[in-house]
Structure formats: C-alpha cells, structure tokens
Design an enzyme around this catalytic site. Structure first.
Site, PDB file in Angstrom:
ATOM      1  N   GLU A 166      -1.418  -5.724   8.843  1.00  0.00           N
ATOM      2  CA  GLU A 166      -0.674  -5.165   9.958  1.00  0.00           C
ATOM      3  C   GLU A 166      -1.338  -5.501  11.289  1.00  0.00           C
ATOM      4  O   GLU A 166      -2.561  -5.614  11.367  1.00  0.00           O
ATOM      5  CB  GLU A 166      -0.573  -3.641   9.803  1.00  0.00           C
ATOM      6  CG  GLU A 166       0.186  -3.204   8.561  1.00  0.00           C
ATOM      7  CD  GLU A 166       0.297  -1.695   8.413  1.00  0.00           C
ATOM      8  OE1 GLU A 166       0.868  -1.245   7.407  1.00  0.00           O
ATOM      9  OE2 GLU A 166      -0.187  -0.967   9.321  1.00  0.00           O
ATOM     10  N   ASP A 181       0.827  -1.196   0.000  1.00  0.00           N
ATOM     11  CA  ASP A 181       0.000   0.000   0.000  1.00  0.00           C
ATOM     12  C   ASP A 181       0.869   1.257   0.000  1.00  0.00           C
ATOM     13  O   ASP A 181       0.362   2.371  -0.111  1.00  0.00           O
ATOM     14  CB  ASP A 181      -1.001   0.004   1.152  1.00  0.00           C
ATOM     15  CG  ASP A 181      -0.359  -0.113   2.531  1.00  0.00           C
ATOM     16  OD1 ASP A 181       0.893  -0.149   2.611  1.00  0.00           O
ATOM     17  OD2 ASP A 181      -1.105  -0.180   3.521  1.00  0.00           O
ATOM     18  N   SER A 182       2.190   1.066   0.046  1.00  0.00           N
ATOM     19  CA  SER A 182       3.114   2.170  -0.172  1.00  0.00           C
ATOM     20  C   SER A 182       2.974   2.741  -1.572  1.00  0.00           C
ATOM     21  O   SER A 182       3.565   3.787  -1.872  1.00  0.00           O
ATOM     22  CB  SER A 182       4.561   1.720   0.075  1.00  0.00           C
ATOM     23  OG  SER A 182       4.859   0.525  -0.639  1.00  0.00           O
ATOM     24  N   LYS A 206      -0.855  -9.478   2.941  1.00  0.00           N
ATOM     25  CA  LYS A 206      -0.182  -8.981   4.141  1.00  0.00           C
ATOM     26  C   LYS A 206      -1.110  -8.046   4.892  1.00  0.00           C
ATOM     27  O   LYS A 206      -1.825  -7.237   4.283  1.00  0.00           O
ATOM     28  CB  LYS A 206       1.116  -8.242   3.792  1.00  0.00           C
ATOM     29  CG  LYS A 206       1.888  -7.745   5.029  1.00  0.00           C
ATOM     30  CD  LYS A 206       3.253  -7.220   4.662  1.00  0.00           C
ATOM     31  CE  LYS A 206       3.212  -5.875   3.995  1.00  0.00           C
ATOM     32  NZ  LYS A 206       2.708  -4.807   4.921  1.00  0.00           N
ATOM     33  N   ASP A 227      -0.742  -6.228  -0.136  1.00  0.00           N
ATOM     34  CA  ASP A 227      -1.225  -5.618   1.104  1.00  0.00           C
ATOM     35  C   ASP A 227      -2.748  -5.516   1.113  1.00  0.00           C
ATOM     36  O   ASP A 227      -3.362  -5.150   0.105  1.00  0.00           O
ATOM     37  CB  ASP A 227      -0.658  -4.206   1.248  1.00  0.00           C
ATOM     38  CG  ASP A 227       0.617  -4.160   2.065  1.00  0.00           C
ATOM     39  OD1 ASP A 227       0.849  -5.078   2.866  1.00  0.00           O
ATOM     40  OD2 ASP A 227       1.387  -3.192   1.891  1.00  0.00           O
ATOM     41  N   GLU A 237       9.272  -3.958  10.930  1.00  0.00           N
ATOM     42  CA  GLU A 237       9.652  -2.642  10.432  1.00  0.00           C
ATOM     43  C   GLU A 237      10.034  -1.712  11.573  1.00  0.00           C
ATOM     44  O   GLU A 237       9.286  -1.546  12.547  1.00  0.00           O
ATOM     45  CB  GLU A 237       8.506  -2.013   9.627  1.00  0.00           C
ATOM     46  CG  GLU A 237       8.855  -0.646   9.071  1.00  0.00           C
ATOM     47  CD  GLU A 237       7.851  -0.121   8.060  1.00  0.00           C
ATOM     48  OE1 GLU A 237       8.044   1.005   7.580  1.00  0.00           O
ATOM     49  OE2 GLU A 237       6.877  -0.845   7.748  1.00  0.00           O
TER      50      GLU A 237
END
Length: 262
Positions: free
Chosen positions: A112, A42-43, A110, A81, A179
């Site tokens: 979080e 999502d970056s 992925k 993501d 991270e």
C-alpha cells in the site's frame, strides 16, 4: 496467467478478474472458475482470523495462506499482500519479506502507498519480484485516514492519487489496486496509467475488478456497499449444517451405504 498478460489485457481492453483467497479449498474452486488473479489479502485478518482489522496480521500468517493458495492454483496469478509492519522501514525490509512470500508460491506481492513507496517498488522490481500497488483507501492506514472513507474527493487528493499511480508505474509496478475512490477519478487514473488498474469500490471503468470472495459469495450478513452478492453461500452452508445435524440426531445418518461391513 503471467505478469506479461496484465499489460496485454490492458492494451486489448480485456477486463481482469481478481478475487481474494486464503486457503487451498477456496483457491481451487476460484481458480477452476477462470479467475485471473487470486489475492492472498491481509483481509484474511477480518475474514478468517477473527481480527477487527488487517493490522494484526503477521507475515508468518501470510506465508501459510500464500503457500496454501499457491498449492491449489494452476491458472491464476497469485498475488500476496505484504502485511503491515513488513515493508514500511524501506526496500531492504520489503525485499526480505517479499522473498518469503515468493518462496512459497507468490507470483507477485502487493503493498500500500504512493510516492513514499517508489524506492521499495523499484528495489523489488529490480530483484525480479513483480509488485502490485494499492492506492485510495489503504486499510493498513485506517487510523491515519480517520476510518473507512472514500479518498480523492477534493482536487488536491485527486491530483495526489494520479501522481502516485504514475510514480508507482514508472517504478515498475505491474498493476495498481484502486480502492474506494470516486468513479471519475478512477477512470482518469485508468486512462493515464500505463499499467492495469484493479478497482474495488472505484466504479466500472477500471481495467479489472477485485472483491473479497466472502463478500462476493454472500458468506456474511453484511457486505460493503461496493460489493455485489453473486450467491448466498453462507445461507446454503448453514442449511447444510442444519440438515446434517437433524440427520445425526434422528439417526438417519450414517445409513447402511455409509459404513463398512468388514
């Protein structure tokens, strides 16, 4: 590159290589370079879409990017993501979102978060969708974390991170991104965690490393402290565009070899 290879790499001590990719053009190049995993992150919001964070990224945008990357990939494991707002409500929402990404080519998704995500990770794993966890600094929680800050510096934070990693692995996560955590803590998690750890700003003792490809390739004037610029592709691209512009303006391009007589 299959999910089963991740566990094999951990067991054999083979370092895993992950880079982000958001389009077919870049994915084809990174895949040909032998990259083990391509993260459709999502970056994309910060890197390619002009957003100031990952938070505005929509699932529809991730679907397009994932399809593009998967279509150009023949070797790498494609991890996509789940963007903010597409899984926090619980397993049912997460499954609906993940299915959309898998249908367009994602090999894994992925998400979080730690122990609050255990039920979601387990539900996805039971549905046959491999999950990569993400701990430490989690960009989707940047507002709650008070900005871009290293996580796990105190003992309580460190113990929480270790417990979260073990819980995610037990729930079925196939790998965990760490991270912006202190190097000794990342090494500790890597030692006790049964699945591979992929570091970004987490030192050299993780089972693998991930970078945003534009940071790795030197596409921008600024890159985070934990990133190494392995080339200056951005400068070369600008120089190429400048050379092209000069050639057009002076009339040396297109030349005779570039056009058709009939």
């Amino acid at each position: 590159m299959r999910v089963t290879r991740l566990a094999q790499a951990k067991a054999s001590g083979e370092r895993l290589v992950m880079l982000t990719a958001y389009d077919a053009l870049t994915a084809r190049i990174l895949d040909a370079a032998g990259t083990d995993m391509l993260l459709v992150g999502d970056s994309i919001g910060n890197v390619a879409l002009g957003y100031d964070s990952t938070l505005p990224v929509a699932l529809d945008e991730m679907v397009v990017a994932t399809r593009s990357v998967a279509s150009a990939t023949t070797r790498a494991l494609v991890v996509a993501d789940l963007p903010f707002g597409t899984y926090e409500a619980g397993p049912e929402q997460a499954l609906t979102s993940a299915v959309r990404l898998v249908r367009v080519g994602a090999n894994a998704v992925k998400l979080e978060g730690g122990r609050p995500r255990v039920a979601t990770v387990r539900a996805l794993a039971e549905a046959g969708i491999p999950v990569v966890g993400h701990l430490g600094f989690t960009p989707q929680s940047v507002n709650a974390l008070g900005g871009f800050r290293v996580q796990g510096r105190d003992e309580e934070g460190a113990e929480t991170l270790v417990a979260d990693a073990l819980a995610l692995a037990e729930a079925g996560a196939v790998a965990i991104v760490l991270e912006m955590v202190p190097e000794p803590l990342a090494a500790r998690v890597t030692e006790v965690c049964p699945v591979p750890t992929i570091g970004i700003g987490a030192g050299a003792r993780c089972d693998g490393q991930v970078l945003v490809w534009s940071d790795m390739a030197g596409m921008t004037d600024w890159a985070p402290r934990f990133a190494r610029r392995f080339a200056e592709v951005g400068r070369l691209l600008q120089e190429a565009a400048e050379d092209y512009g000069r050639a057009v303006r002076e009339g040396s391009f297109p030349a005779e070899e570039h056009w058709f007589e009939k």
